[in-house]
Design a protein around this motif. Structure first.
Motif, PDB file in Angstrom:
ATOM      1  N   UNK A  87      22.878  -2.248  -3.136  1.00  0.00           N
ATOM      2  CA  UNK A  87      22.118  -2.197  -4.392  1.00  0.00           C
ATOM      3  C   UNK A  87      21.467  -0.846  -4.633  1.00  0.00           C
ATOM      4  N   UNK A  88      21.547   0.028  -3.659  1.00  0.00           N
ATOM      5  CA  UNK A  88      20.882   1.328  -3.770  1.00  0.00           C
ATOM      6  C   UNK A  88      21.433   2.086  -4.971  1.00  0.00           C
ATOM      7  N   UNK A  89      20.525   2.611  -5.789  1.00  0.00           N
ATOM      8  CA  UNK A  89      20.938   3.336  -6.985  1.00  0.00           C
ATOM      9  C   UNK A  89      21.083   2.447  -8.215  1.00  0.00           C
ATOM     10  N   UNK A  90      21.100   1.141  -8.000  1.00  0.00           N
ATOM     11  CA  UNK A  90      21.224   0.203  -9.131  1.00  0.00           C
ATOM     12  C   UNK A  90      19.977  -0.650  -9.302  1.00  0.00           C
ATOM     13  N   UNK A  91      19.412  -1.070  -8.210  1.00  0.00           N
ATOM     14  CA  UNK A  91      18.213  -1.921  -8.248  1.00  0.00           C
ATOM     15  C   UNK A  91      16.992  -1.082  -7.864  1.00  0.00           C
ATOM     16  N   UNK A  92      15.875  -1.395  -8.483  1.00  0.00           N
ATOM     17  CA  UNK A  92      14.613  -0.784  -8.069  1.00  0.00           C
ATOM     18  C   UNK A  92      13.558  -1.876  -7.911  1.00  0.00           C
ATOM     19  N   UNK A  93      12.729  -1.686  -6.923  1.00  0.00           N
ATOM     20  CA  UNK A  93      11.625  -2.610  -6.664  1.00  0.00           C
ATOM     21  C   UNK A  93      10.329  -1.853  -6.903  1.00  0.00           C
ATOM     22  N   UNK A 145       0.847  -1.181   0.000  1.00  0.00           N
ATOM     23  CA  UNK A 145       0.000   0.000   0.000  1.00  0.00           C
ATOM     24  C   UNK A 145       0.887   1.237   0.000  1.00  0.00           C
ATOM     25  N   UNK A 146       0.838   1.998  -1.062  1.00  0.00           N
ATOM     26  CA  UNK A 146       1.622   3.217  -1.138  1.00  0.00           C
ATOM     27  C   UNK A 146       2.899   3.089  -1.942  1.00  0.00           C
ATOM     28  N   UNK A 147       3.502   1.915  -1.969  1.00  0.00           N
ATOM     29  CA  UNK A 147       4.668   1.687  -2.802  1.00  0.00           C
ATOM     30  C   UNK A 147       5.986   2.179  -2.253  1.00  0.00           C
ATOM     31  N   UNK A 148       6.038   2.548  -0.972  1.00  0.00           N
ATOM     32  CA  UNK A 148       7.313   2.963  -0.378  1.00  0.00           C
ATOM     33  C   UNK A 148       8.314   1.825  -0.489  1.00  0.00           C
TER      34      UNK A 148
END
Length: 123
Positions: free
Chosen positions: A64-70, A54-57
């Motif tokens: 992985x920060x800056x390279x991977x997205x969820x 809910x909300x997608x936070x």
């Protein structure tokens, strides 16, 4: 109960991109978040990140920060792990997981697990 089915994975050249999918079915309305973990050969399980249904936070670990997205598609009850700028050290079996407990940063309270999929990053 919730069932998780993973799709995707395979071989990618270092610097390339790959996307993993994880489709949830069952009592998905009970879920607070879905996350991704990985386990490299000879190493323990590592938390990669998570997304609130809910909300997608989102939350990511530093490696992985800056390279991977969820991201998530609530209509399809599906979560995606987009892997960009991949590195050889990203090679691992990747697992998606889902939980009812609140808290994106907490990694020890996941209730349901996918079957795992191999990701191999080559030089």
């Amino acid at each position: 109960q919730v069932q998780l089915v993973q799709i995707g994975g395979g071989l990618v050249q270092a610097g390339g991109s790959l996307r993993l999918s994880c489709a949830a079915s069952g009592r998905t309305s009970d879920l607070y978040a879905m996350g991704w973990f990985r386990q490299a050969p000879g190493k323990g399980r590592e938390f990669v990140g998570a997304v609130a249904m809910s909300g997608g936070t989102t939350y990511y670990v530093n490696s992985v920060k800056g390279r991977f997205t969820i991201s998530r598609d609530t209509a399809k009850n599906t979560v995606y792990l987009n892997m960009n700028a991949t590195k050889i050290e990203d090679t691992a079996i990747y697992y998606c997981a889902a939980k009812r407990a609140i808290g994106l940063r907490f990694e020890d309270d996941y209730d349901y697990w996918g079957q795992g999929t191999q990701v191999t990053v080559s030089s």
